[in-house]
Structures are given as C-alpha cells and as structure tokens.
Enzyme design. Structure first.
Site, PDB file in Angstrom:
ATOM      1  N   GLU A 155      34.032 103.383  16.526  1.00  0.00           N
ATOM      2  CA  GLU A 155      34.656 102.680  15.410  1.00  0.00           C
ATOM      3  C   GLU A 155      34.952 101.236  15.789  1.00  0.00           C
ATOM      4  O   GLU A 155      35.187 100.930  16.954  1.00  0.00           O
ATOM      5  CB  GLU A 155      35.968 103.368  15.021  1.00  0.00           C
ATOM      6  CG  GLU A 155      35.775 104.796  14.559  1.00  0.00           C
ATOM      7  CD  GLU A 155      37.092 105.501  14.272  1.00  0.00           C
ATOM      8  OE1 GLU A 155      37.094 106.394  13.420  1.00  0.00           O
ATOM      9  OE2 GLU A 155      38.118 105.159  14.914  1.00  0.00           O
ATOM     10  N   ASP A 197      38.253 113.429  15.297  1.00  0.00           N
ATOM     11  CA  ASP A 197      37.679 114.474  14.448  1.00  0.00           C
ATOM     12  C   ASP A 197      36.924 115.528  15.247  1.00  0.00           C
ATOM     13  O   ASP A 197      36.978 116.710  14.923  1.00  0.00           O
ATOM     14  CB  ASP A 197      36.726 113.855  13.418  1.00  0.00           C
ATOM     15  CG  ASP A 197      37.449 113.004  12.399  1.00  0.00           C
ATOM     16  OD1 ASP A 197      38.553 113.401  11.978  1.00  0.00           O
ATOM     17  OD2 ASP A 197      36.924 111.937  12.022  1.00  0.00           O
TER      18      ASP A 197
END
Length: 402
Positions: A169, A185
């Site tokens: 990210e 996640d």
C-alpha cells in the site's frame, strides 16, 4: 519518525473500504490506504516530484517473470484510477470490463531482470498475482460513478480466491511517499519495499524460511489453524471470524480481565495530545486528560478489526487512545503494563490467549516489523516507511523458500 498512534488515523479506514468486510463480493475502494500517514509529522517539507521511478523485482524463486502480473490501482483527487504500463493514470471506466465481466489491468514484467515503471501521485495498492491474473470488476458506486471491486482473498466466493496474490500500500503526493507491506487482511506473497530519497529504507523483508515458518506457526495453534488455506494464504483472524473459521468469543476472557482489572486501578495512555488516565466506570472505560473519552466493552471482532467499540476517529483524542487500546489487546500487554503503549517487543504476545496471527507475522520478518492488525503501527512496529523527498521505490517479490 513520530509514532503512528500519535499521527492522524483516518487512512486506517481502508480496512473496510478496500474489502475489509467479508462479503459475497469485494467491497468498492473509496479512500486511501489505512496504514498510511497523509503528511509528514513536524511541518511542511519540499514538494515531492509528481512522478517517481518504481522498480519491480521478481526474486520469488518460484515464478518466472512471465507468470507475475502487477496492478497499480487506487485514488487520485477523489476519483478511482489505475496506472497503465506506460506510467499514465487512467480513470476506472465501466467499459473496461471485458466479455468475462472483468477488467484486465495487468502490467506484465519484462522478459528478464527488473521491470521499471513510473508511479504518479496517487494513493492505492500495488497488487501482484502469480500464475494467474486477478479479476478486478468495474462497477457503479452509490453516486453512479465508476468504481473498482478489489480482490478479497479471504472470501471463498470471490473470483480471486484461487489466485496466489498479495499487495503493498502507498500514498504518494506532494508531501512524499508513505508506504507499507500489509498483512491486515491476509498473508500470501512475501514482499519487501525499498524506498530511497532523504534516506535509504527497506521494510517487509522476511527471514530465511519466514513464509513457511509463519504458515507453520499459525497451524500449530488450534484456534488459528483453520485460517491457513493450503499453501496459498493465511487469512487474518478478523476475516476468519466473519467466515465462521474463528471463534467469535476468542478474546472474551482477556477483555473481561482487562475490564475487571481496571475497575480497581488506573490505566494511563500517553499520546501526542498528552496523557489520559482511565478506569472502568459503569461498564465503560472512561479516560480523563486532554479530553474526556470513553469506550464500551469491545467484542473479539472489535479487537481484531480495531473497530466498533475500538473505532478510532481522526479527532486527536479518542482516536489515539483507541489505537493504543487496540494494540494492547492484540499484543496482550494491557494487564501487565498499566502504562501504555508498551514499547518493548519482548513483552508482546507472551500469553497463550493472544493474536497468534500477528505474532507469527512479526516473527517471520527480519526486523520484527509487520502490519498484522490495523493498529500495529502503535509504537512503530509496523512494516511502514516514509520519505518526504523520495527518489525511487523498489518492490521485490522475495524468495518463497530459503
């Protein structure tokens, strides 16, 4: 670098906006990454260049370049975009869906060696898939604008569930580059980031045999073992809970013990805003200090997602205290350490009832840093780096074995 629990918290909301809720289809991305700071602490800095070299390196040792596919997707100025192979930004369009109903935004790696791309200002994710391409679907959001459904590797009905994939990210803007490797996640593909500029920094690098060790460590804990999906991925326990793979009351004894302990004594939480002192009063954990903030007793799901009764608004008071409490629950440090945050990693995950997924993620990394849960940046234990004068970023698929 200012500890993340003492910086803005709003970007953590991507935990849900990028598919953080286990639903039948992936959620639509609408905001910037949860694990990133929007601006550097300590004031303004020279504006970063409007684009930056991005180098992709395949050192996986398992897949050749022809079987590695890269996707750069996210947001710029409120619109959803993707990066094309030539480094330009293109808006997401419903017409991008092909005959199979999905887009093909894959960027192929060069025939051999490193692949060099150009990364423009945006916030988003760099996905890699191995062996097969990912299926992103362009859909209309609630306002009728084109948006993108992201892969949700923890949802069995998701078309990308069989595909080996993972992501990093980033937010890249005039303030600089803010980036991380994330396991919030799931964990699947070992990735590391090297960021050059004012400093030369690397994060996300696994120890030798780290991937296999992480899979083995999670499998060894009975309550966490169902989160391991063959040799493909380990699902984070929050998503496992939503999928019926993890106990909804796992943390209940720990939560009850914290509530009982701090009915009779104080817990202090130190943030940039100052020190908050709290006790449980009338079933709420109430804190006095720079502001009065309080929290209802959280559920196991709240602890794992750092949400619900542990939600962290970007208000500079409730948010930072919630972040520290969330980290304390996951790291199992709240009972033995009435002054928070705990900053010595040797004190983390020492009880049997703890977040063994996050524990395994940290143990697998060379520097002990990982993003195993949304508040793992408290006291700077996340695989996160930033630079206000970046000159290049390098994403490496590191070895699966050895």
């Amino acid at each position: 670098m200012t500890p993340r629990h003492q910086r803005t918290l709003g970007r953590r909301r991507l935990l849900f906006a990028l598919g953080g809720a286990a639903v039948a289809v992936p959620a639509i991305a609408t905001v910037a990454p949860h694990a990133l700071a929007g601006t550097p602490a300590g004031g303004a800095a020279p504006a970063a260049a409007e684009s930056m070299p991005l180098t992709i390196v395949n050192d996986s040792g398992t897949f050749d370049n022809a079987n590695v596919h890269v996707y750069i997707v996210g947001n710029q100025d409120g619109r959803q975009v993707r990066v094309t192979p030539d480094g330009t930004l293109a808006p997401i369009a419903l017409s991008d869906n092909g005959p199979d109903g999905f887009t093909d935004y894959a960027i192929s790696l060069s025939g051999g060696g490193e692949t060099r791309l150009s990364l423009p200002h945006m916030s988003g994710r760099i996905y890699v898939s191995l062996g097969a391409k990912l299926k992103f679907k362009a859909v209309a959001d609630g306002n009728g604008n084109a948006a993108l459904q992201y892969p949700a590797g923890w949802v069995t009905s998701d078309p990308n569930y069989p595909v080996l994939h993972d992501c990093a990210e980033f937010t890249f803007n005039a303030a600089g580059m803010f980036c991380n490797t994330t396991m919030v996640d799931m964990f699947s593909v070992p990735l590391s980031i090297r960021l050059t500029g004012a400093k030369d920094q690397t994060t996300g690098k696994l120890r030798a045999g780290g991937r296999a060790a992480a899979f083995a460590a999670v499998r060894q804990v009975e309550e966490f073992a169902p989160l391991v999906v063959d040799d493909t991925r380990i699902i984070a326990p929050g998503h496992g809970l939503d999928a019926g793979l993890f106990a909804k009351d796992y943390f209940a004894p720990s939560i009850d013990e914290v509530w009982s302990t701090y009915t009779g004594r104080d817990l202090t939480v130190t943030t940039n805003a100052g020190t908050f002192t709290g006790r449980v009063r009338g079933e709420r954990f109430a804190f006095d200090g720079p502001a009065q903030v309080s929290f209802a007793k959280p559920s196991t799901r709240d602890v794992l997602f750092c949400d619900g009764n542990l939600a962290a608004p970007n208000d500079g008071t409730t948010g930072p205290v919630a972040a520290v409490l969330g980290a304390g629950f996951n790291r199992s440090t709240l009972i033995g350490h009435p002054a928070q945050p705990t900053t010595d990693a040797a004190d983390f995950y020492r009880t049997e009832l703890t977040n063994h997924y996050a524990k395994a993620m940290h143990a697998a990394h060379e520097d002990g840093k990982a993003y195993g849960f949304a508040f793992d940046d408290v006291a700077d234990f996340a695989s996160y780096i930033q630079d206000t004068a970046p000159t290049g970023i390098r994403l490496t698929l590191t070895p699966f074995e050895g």
